[in-house]
Design a protein around this motif. Structure first.
Motif, PDB file in Angstrom:
ATOM      1  N   SER A  27       0.844  -1.181   0.000  1.00  0.00           N
ATOM      2  CA  SER A  27       0.000   0.000   0.000  1.00  0.00           C
ATOM      3  C   SER A  27       0.886   1.240   0.000  1.00  0.00           C
ATOM      4  O   SER A  27       1.861   1.308   0.733  1.00  0.00           O
ATOM      5  N   TYR A  45      -5.122  -6.964   0.308  1.00  0.00           N
ATOM      6  CA  TYR A  45      -5.822  -6.442   1.480  1.00  0.00           C
ATOM      7  C   TYR A  45      -5.566  -4.957   1.629  1.00  0.00           C
ATOM      8  O   TYR A  45      -4.619  -4.400   1.056  1.00  0.00           O
ATOM      9  N   ARG A  47      -5.472  -1.911   4.772  1.00  0.00           N
ATOM     10  CA  ARG A  47      -5.350  -1.714   6.219  1.00  0.00           C
ATOM     11  C   ARG A  47      -6.147  -0.463   6.578  1.00  0.00           C
ATOM     12  O   ARG A  47      -5.909   0.614   6.029  1.00  0.00           O
ATOM     13  N   LYS A  52      -6.688  -2.586  11.451  1.00  0.00           N
ATOM     14  CA  LYS A  52      -7.298  -3.845  11.038  1.00  0.00           C
ATOM     15  C   LYS A  52      -7.081  -4.066   9.537  1.00  0.00           C
ATOM     16  O   LYS A  52      -7.206  -3.140   8.737  1.00  0.00           O
ATOM     17  N   GLU A  53      -6.747  -5.304   9.175  1.00  0.00           N
ATOM     18  CA  GLU A  53      -6.577  -5.665   7.771  1.00  0.00           C
ATOM     19  C   GLU A  53      -7.876  -6.262   7.247  1.00  0.00           C
ATOM     20  O   GLU A  53      -8.482  -7.105   7.903  1.00  0.00           O
ATOM     21  N   THR A  55      -9.207  -8.283   3.978  1.00  0.00           N
ATOM     22  CA  THR A  55      -8.812  -8.988   2.760  1.00  0.00           C
ATOM     23  C   THR A  55      -9.847  -8.734   1.676  1.00  0.00           C
ATOM     24  O   THR A  55     -11.028  -9.021   1.855  1.00  0.00           O
ATOM     25  N   SER A  79      -3.926  -0.998  -1.878  1.00  0.00           N
ATOM     26  CA  SER A  79      -3.897  -2.401  -1.469  1.00  0.00           C
ATOM     27  C   SER A  79      -2.475  -2.910  -1.333  1.00  0.00           C
ATOM     28  O   SER A  79      -1.555  -2.400  -1.957  1.00  0.00           O
ATOM     29  N   THR A  80      -2.356  -3.952  -0.524  1.00  0.00           N
ATOM     30  CA  THR A  80      -1.108  -4.699  -0.395  1.00  0.00           C
ATOM     31  C   THR A  80      -1.366  -6.094  -0.946  1.00  0.00           C
ATOM     32  O   THR A  80      -2.429  -6.667  -0.728  1.00  0.00           O
ATOM     33  N   LYS A 159     -10.832 -13.379   7.468  1.00  0.00           N
ATOM     34  CA  LYS A 159     -10.631 -12.015   6.974  1.00  0.00           C
ATOM     35  C   LYS A 159     -11.260 -11.835   5.602  1.00  0.00           C
ATOM     36  O   LYS A 159     -11.895 -10.819   5.321  1.00  0.00           O
TER      37      LYS A 159
END
Length: 175
Positions: A27, A45, A47, A52-53, A55, A79-80, A159
């Motif tokens: 991210s 996902y 954050r 909190k993550e 998905t 996003s990551t 998640k």
């Protein structure tokens, strides 16, 4: 797509083996790569401010992934992208891919079909989240990825389903 066109793409790609936990794009990064998963499970996902993550998606073999909005607009990704299992991927530089599809109608056609499928997939997921309960979403996930329970930890599945691990245990218990 002809073998010749496929080879053009393949020759611009690099194969990589990645251990679980590897971050492909983070991210805030401005991405410049497209990834094809050959082996493994990955996720994207976001954050939240609370830490909190959440998905957004799970990806399995033969899936093309990237932070497309950021990639196309050359903006930081929200996003990551992370390997949940040991994975094997092909990495393609997006600028090289653009050069290919600008000069090759077969590759352009492939790209158009891929983007159409991506739009349909996002719409399907949106409807799923709006209309299905946790049990239905879990069963649907198991239909898409039959061995998901053996691939990634329960908390990662939870998640993705936007439920807690405790809720997932209850869903599994009822089944």
């Amino acid at each position: 797509m002809s073998i010749q066109s496929f080879d053009l793409i393949f020759n611009c790609s690099v194969a990589k083996a990645l251990p679980a936990g590897t971050i492909l794009d983070n991210s805030g990064d401005i991405p410049d790569k497209i990834y094809l998963i050959v082996k493994g499970v990955m996720r994207s996902y976001v954050r939240l401010e609370s830490g909190k993550e959440v998905t957004k998606s799970l990806f399995t073999p033969m899936t093309i992934i990237a932070s497309f909005e950021a990639l196309l607009n050359k903006t930081p990704s929200e996003s990551t992208y992370e390997c949940l299992t040991d994975s094997e991927i092909y990495v393609l530089d997006f600028t090289k891919f653009k050069e290919l599809y600008k000069s090759n109608t077969e590759i352009l056609g492939f790209y158009a079909k891929f983007l159409e499928a991506l739009v349909c997939e996002k719409d399907k997921k949106y409807i799923e989240v709006l209309t299905m309960n946790a049990t239905e979403r879990y069963l649907n996930l198991r239909k898409i990825i039959p061995n998901i329970d053996n691939l990634i930890p329960q908390y990662q599945i939870a998640k993705f389903l936007s439920i807690t691990p405790v809720q997932l245990s209850r869903v599994r218990g009822k089944l």
